[in-house]
Design a protein around this motif. Structure first.
Motif, PDB file in Angstrom:
ATOM      1  N   VAL A   1     -10.047   0.959   5.494  1.00 17.02           N
ATOM      2  CA  VAL A   1      -9.697   2.056   4.579  1.00 17.02           C
ATOM      3  C   VAL A   1     -10.412   3.328   4.998  1.00 17.02           C
ATOM      4  CG1 VAL A   1      -9.944   2.924   2.214  1.00 17.02           C
ATOM      5  CG2 VAL A   1      -9.155   0.586   2.596  1.00 17.02           C
ATOM      6  N   VAL A   2     -11.714   3.217   5.243  1.00 18.51           N
ATOM      7  CA  VAL A   2     -12.516   4.382   5.625  1.00 18.51           C
ATOM      8  C   VAL A   2     -12.044   4.964   6.963  1.00 18.51           C
ATOM      9  CG1 VAL A   2     -14.843   5.136   6.262  1.00 18.51           C
ATOM     10  CG2 VAL A   2     -14.515   3.627   4.290  1.00 18.51           C
ATOM     11  N   ALA A   3     -11.523   4.096   7.838  1.00 17.82           N
ATOM     12  CA  ALA A   3     -11.025   4.553   9.134  1.00 17.82           C
ATOM     13  C   ALA A   3      -9.663   5.230   9.039  1.00 17.82           C
ATOM     14  CB  ALA A   3     -10.945   3.381  10.102  1.00 17.82           C
TER      15      ALA A   3
ATOM     16  N   ARG B   1      -2.049   1.069   5.902  1.00 25.59           N
ATOM     17  CA  ARG B   1      -1.733  -0.245   5.336  1.00 25.59           C
ATOM     18  C   ARG B   1      -2.929  -0.827   4.591  1.00 25.59           C
ATOM     19  NH1 ARG B   1       2.073  -3.581   9.665  1.00 25.59           N
ATOM     20  NH2 ARG B   1       3.787  -2.054   9.727  1.00 25.59           N
ATOM     21  N   ALA B   2      -4.112  -0.617   5.122  1.00 26.54           N
ATOM     22  CA  ALA B   2      -5.316  -1.089   4.436  1.00 26.54           C
ATOM     23  C   ALA B   2      -5.497  -0.370   3.103  1.00 26.54           C
ATOM     24  CB  ALA B   2      -6.543  -0.871   5.317  1.00 26.54           C
ATOM     25  N   LEU B   3      -5.205   0.927   3.078  1.00 21.73           N
ATOM     26  CA  LEU B   3      -5.295   1.696   1.831  1.00 21.73           C
ATOM     27  C   LEU B   3      -4.317   1.154   0.795  1.00 21.73           C
ATOM     28  CD1 LEU B   3      -6.316   4.060   0.113  1.00 21.73           C
ATOM     29  CD2 LEU B   3      -4.677   5.541   1.303  1.00 21.73           C
ATOM     30  N   ALA B   4      -3.084   0.875   1.212  1.00 16.24           N
ATOM     31  CA  ALA B   4      -2.080   0.321   0.298  1.00 16.24           C
ATOM     32  C   ALA B   4      -2.531  -1.032  -0.240  1.00 16.24           C
ATOM     33  CB  ALA B   4      -0.742   0.192   1.014  1.00 16.24           C
ATOM     34  N   ARG B   5      -3.089  -1.869   0.629  1.00 24.24           N
ATOM     35  CA  ARG B   5      -3.579  -3.178   0.211  1.00 24.24           C
ATOM     36  C   ARG B   5      -4.739  -3.038  -0.774  1.00 24.24           C
ATOM     37  NH1 ARG B   5      -3.251  -8.220  -1.411  1.00 24.24           N
ATOM     38  NH2 ARG B   5      -4.980  -9.533  -0.750  1.00 24.24           N
ATOM     39  N   ALA B   6      -5.659  -2.126  -0.482  1.00 27.44           N
ATOM     40  CA  ALA B   6      -6.816  -1.923  -1.354  1.00 27.44           C
ATOM     41  C   ALA B   6      -6.380  -1.444  -2.737  1.00 27.44           C
ATOM     42  CB  ALA B   6      -7.771  -0.914  -0.719  1.00 27.44           C
ATOM     43  N   ILE B   7      -5.427  -0.532  -2.782  1.00 23.88           N
ATOM     44  CA  ILE B   7      -4.945  -0.020  -4.073  1.00 23.88           C
ATOM     45  C   ILE B   7      -4.271  -1.135  -4.870  1.00 23.88           C
ATOM     46  CG2 ILE B   7      -3.258   1.521  -5.148  1.00 23.88           C
ATOM     47  CD1 ILE B   7      -3.917   3.583  -3.003  1.00 23.88           C
ATOM     48  N   SER B   8      -3.516  -1.988  -4.189  1.00 25.71           N
ATOM     49  CA  SER B   8      -2.862  -3.104  -4.888  1.00 25.71           C
ATOM     50  C   SER B   8      -3.897  -4.042  -5.500  1.00 25.71           C
ATOM     51  CB  SER B   8      -1.965  -3.881  -3.917  1.00 25.71           C
ATOM     52  OG  SER B   8      -0.879  -3.074  -3.504  1.00 25.71           O
ATOM     53  N   LEU B   9      -4.982  -4.320  -4.779  1.00 25.02           N
ATOM     54  CA  LEU B   9      -6.045  -5.177  -5.315  1.00 25.02           C
ATOM     55  C   LEU B   9      -6.673  -4.556  -6.557  1.00 25.02           C
ATOM     56  CD1 LEU B   9      -7.812  -6.264  -1.992  1.00 25.02           C
ATOM     57  CD2 LEU B   9      -6.438  -7.714  -3.498  1.00 25.02           C
ATOM     58  N   VAL B  10      -6.891  -3.240  -6.511  1.00 28.31           N
ATOM     59  CA  VAL B  10      -7.490  -2.546  -7.652  1.00 28.31           C
ATOM     60  C   VAL B  10      -6.539  -2.532  -8.844  1.00 28.31           C
ATOM     61  CG1 VAL B  10      -8.188  -0.268  -8.483  1.00 28.31           C
ATOM     62  CG2 VAL B  10      -9.085  -1.124  -6.323  1.00 28.31           C
ATOM     63  N   GLU B  11      -5.277  -2.242  -8.602  1.00 26.29           N
ATOM     64  CA  GLU B  11      -4.304  -2.186  -9.703  1.00 26.29           C
ATOM     65  C   GLU B  11      -4.128  -3.550 -10.375  1.00 26.29           C
ATOM     66  OE1 GLU B  11      -0.840  -0.279  -7.764  1.00 26.29           O
ATOM     67  OE2 GLU B  11      -1.109   1.272  -9.290  1.00 26.29           O
ATOM     68  N   ASN B  12      -4.258  -4.622  -9.583  1.00 28.38           N
ATOM     69  CA  ASN B  12      -4.079  -5.972 -10.117  1.00 28.38           C
ATOM     70  C   ASN B  12      -5.382  -6.583 -10.614  1.00 28.38           C
ATOM     71  OD1 ASN B  12      -1.285  -6.002  -9.546  1.00 28.38           O
ATOM     72  ND2 ASN B  12      -1.692  -6.583  -7.426  1.00 28.38           N
ATOM     73  N   ASP B  13      -6.469  -5.793 -10.583  1.00 26.81           N
ATOM     74  CA  ASP B  13      -7.772  -6.246 -11.063  1.00 26.81           C
ATOM     75  C   ASP B  13      -8.194  -7.543 -10.374  1.00 26.81           C
ATOM     76  OD1 ASP B  13     -10.092  -5.995 -12.508  1.00 26.81           O
ATOM     77  OD2 ASP B  13      -9.314  -7.016 -14.295  1.00 26.81           O
TER      78      ASP B  13
ATOM     79  N   PRO C   1     -10.372 -10.135  -7.972  1.00 29.43           N
ATOM     80  CA  PRO C   1     -11.824 -10.332  -7.868  1.00 29.43           C
ATOM     81  C   PRO C   1     -12.469  -9.472  -6.777  1.00 29.43           C
ATOM     82  CG  PRO C   1     -10.689 -12.446  -8.029  1.00 29.43           C
ATOM     83  CD  PRO C   1      -9.626 -11.407  -7.869  1.00 29.43           C
ATOM     84  N   GLU C   2     -11.689  -9.138  -5.741  1.00 24.88           N
ATOM     85  CA  GLU C   2     -12.231  -8.334  -4.646  1.00 24.88           C
ATOM     86  C   GLU C   2     -12.327  -6.854  -4.976  1.00 24.88           C
ATOM     87  OE1 GLU C   2      -9.417 -11.490  -2.834  1.00 24.88           O
ATOM     88  OE2 GLU C   2      -9.495 -10.155  -4.574  1.00 24.88           O
ATOM     89  N   ALA C   3     -11.702  -6.424  -6.089  1.00 23.30           N
ATOM     90  CA  ALA C   3     -11.583  -4.997  -6.382  1.00 23.30           C
ATOM     91  C   ALA C   3     -12.939  -4.309  -6.529  1.00 23.30           C
ATOM     92  CB  ALA C   3     -10.745  -4.793  -7.640  1.00 23.30           C
ATOM     93  N   GLN C   4     -13.828  -4.898  -7.325  1.00 25.24           N
ATOM     94  CA  GLN C   4     -15.122  -4.237  -7.583  1.00 25.24           C
ATOM     95  C   GLN C   4     -15.979  -4.119  -6.319  1.00 25.24           C
ATOM     96  OE1 GLN C   4     -17.062  -5.544 -11.136  1.00 25.24           O
ATOM     97  NE2 GLN C   4     -18.988  -4.535 -10.652  1.00 25.24           N
ATOM     98  N   PRO C   5     -16.175  -5.206  -5.541  1.00 21.36           N
ATOM     99  CA  PRO C   5     -16.953  -5.036  -4.297  1.00 21.36           C
ATOM    100  C   PRO C   5     -16.275  -4.105  -3.294  1.00 21.36           C
ATOM    101  CG  PRO C   5     -16.047  -7.261  -4.465  1.00 21.36           C
ATOM    102  CD  PRO C   5     -15.855  -6.622  -5.788  1.00 21.36           C
ATOM    103  N   LEU C   6     -14.956  -4.059  -3.306  1.00 24.56           N
ATOM    104  CA  LEU C   6     -14.237  -3.160  -2.405  1.00 24.56           C
ATOM    105  C   LEU C   6     -14.506  -1.704  -2.779  1.00 24.56           C
ATOM    106  CD1 LEU C   6     -12.121  -2.688  -0.167  1.00 24.56           C
ATOM    107  CD2 LEU C   6     -10.362  -2.922  -1.915  1.00 24.56           C
ATOM    108  N   LEU C   7     -14.426  -1.393  -4.067  1.00 21.72           N
ATOM    109  CA  LEU C   7     -14.705  -0.032  -4.528  1.00 21.72           C
ATOM    110  C   LEU C   7     -16.157   0.347  -4.236  1.00 21.72           C
ATOM    111  CD1 LEU C   7     -12.794  -0.202  -7.930  1.00 21.72           C
ATOM    112  CD2 LEU C   7     -12.232   1.321  -6.030  1.00 21.72           C
ATOM    113  N   SER C   8     -17.049  -0.605  -4.412  1.00 22.01           N
ATOM    114  CA  SER C   8     -18.464  -0.354  -4.129  1.00 22.01           C
ATOM    115  C   SER C   8     -18.678  -0.033  -2.652  1.00 22.01           C
ATOM    116  CB  SER C   8     -19.288  -1.582  -4.530  1.00 22.01           C
ATOM    117  OG  SER C   8     -20.648  -1.385  -4.243  1.00 22.01           O
ATOM    118  N   ALA C   9     -17.976  -0.756  -1.778  1.00 19.60           N
ATOM    119  CA  ALA C   9     -18.114  -0.522  -0.340  1.00 19.60           C
ATOM    120  C   ALA C   9     -17.535   0.824   0.079  1.00 19.60           C
ATOM    121  CB  ALA C   9     -17.425  -1.651   0.432  1.00 19.60           C
TER     122      ALA C   9
END
Length: 355
Positions: free
Chosen positions: A36-38, A42-54, A56-64
């Motif tokens: 995402v940072v790079a 596609r990684a950004l789209a995947r990350a947003i989907s994880l966050v929208e669906n709450d 388990p990976e969402a919180q550590p992903l946002l923290s990173a």
């Protein structure tokens, strides 16, 4: 002896298996955050989907991703339905892309009663921009949230910032008077008005009129544009004595691009004003104060559910409260106390510096 052997060897194996699973998950989260940072779309789209669906990976992903935020300019665009917000967003994104600036757009749409998704989907108006890796568009459903934003809009904007976007545009759903959450999230808030909608200013002044950094009268070629501007100025004159800055008014015609250059100039001037005397920093501090309060509320509710307090339990308590068999003012403190008494935690571990 056999049972003792199973207990002796089985538990460590289960713990080791859990440890390996956790390590694997942490590695996957770090890898996704790095992509995402790079700037991987596609990684950004995947990350947003994880966050929208709450997930388990969402919180550590946002923290990173969090340490890579804070550099983008967040611009909120709000106003009544039919004011032409999407057209203005499209025009602004086009100009910024031509200037070489990367743009992320979080467009909050009404929720479909059938699918639960965003009714306007992927923004049909903006399909001509597809294929441009410097522009990322995400439609989000409100999913019942009030205030013009989806529950995860702030986190989606954070991920867009982390991906390197210079500008993040947040377009609200257009709900009217209560559409004020955007002022907390955005650095600059633009309120879009349009002539020919009855008592133009009076009908919405109770909510969003007070949050504007810039007023835009869109579809300014319509009859009544002069009247809308006069009403805005009349309202501004009532509060000028205590306002540090009177929000400017810009006329635009989104479909033809008239006034977009002037709007961009006013936005630059507003940004410069905000950066003086630490005004922008003060806004962001206030945003995070309110945001953390909301995060604590969400965490407490999640903790309550983890300890067995389900939606059915709330429904049962509600039934008892309605029939005055239970006192909500005593019930809620007791439920909260039960959560804290049964949830082991280390208060000191919550305070960490971001390296």
């Amino acid at each position: 002896m056999t049972r003792l052997a199973v207990g002796t060897w089985g538990i460590p194996r289960l713990r080791y298996h859990h440890y390996r699973m956790t390590q694997s998950s942490n590695h996957a989260v770090r890898e996704l955050a790095g992509r995402v940072v790079a700037g991987d779309v596609r990684a950004l789209a995947r990350a947003i989907s994880l966050v929208e669906n709450d997930a388990p990976e969402a919180q550590p992903l946002l923290s990173a991703c969090f340490p890579h935020t804070g550099k983008a300019l967040r611009i909120g665009i709000t106003g009544a339905p039919g004011a032409g917000k999407s057209t203005l967003v499209d025009r602004l994104a086009h100009v910024w892309r031509e200037a070489g600036r990367s743009v992320g757009i979080a467009a909050v749409d009404p929720t479909s009663p059938f699918t639960g998704g965003a009714i306007l989907g992927d923004r049909i108006r903006m399909q001509g921009r597809l294929g441009d890796e410097g522009l990322y568009i995400r439609s989000m459903a409100t999913r019942g949230s009030l205030g013009g934003l989806a529950r995860t809009t702030a986190d989606v904007a954070l991920l867009m910032e982390a991906s390197g976007k210079d500008i993040v545009l947040i377009e609200t759903v257009g709900v009217g008077q209560d559409e004020v959450d955007i002022v907390r999230l955005a650095d600059i808030t633009i309120v879009v008005l349009v002539p020919g909608m009855g008592d133009d200013v009076q009908s919405i002044k109770a909510g969003i009129m007070e949050i504007a950094d810039i007023f835009v009268i869109n579809k300014a070629d319509r009859e009544g544009a002069d009247r809308v501007e006069k009403e805005i100025r009349a309202m501004q004159s009532l509060g000028q004595s205590h306002e540090p800055r009177v929000p400017p008014i810009v006329r635009t015609i989104g479909t033809s691009g008239v006034g977009i250059t002037e709007l961009l100039a006013v936005m630059d001037e507003t940004h410069q004003w905000l950066t003086k005397e630490s005004r922008l920093e003060a806004r962001r501090k206030e945003y995070w104060r309110l945001r953390m309060e909301e995060m604590v509320r969400q965490a407490l509710l999640k903790e309550a559910r983890a300890h067995g307090l389900s939606a059915e339990d709330f429904a049962r308590h509600a039934e008892r409260v309605v029939s005055v068999r239970e006192d909500p003012y005593r019930l809620v403190p007791r439920l909260v106390a039960d959560i804290f008494s049964s949830a082991p935690h280390d208060r000191g571990s919550a305070v960490q510096e971001v390296k």
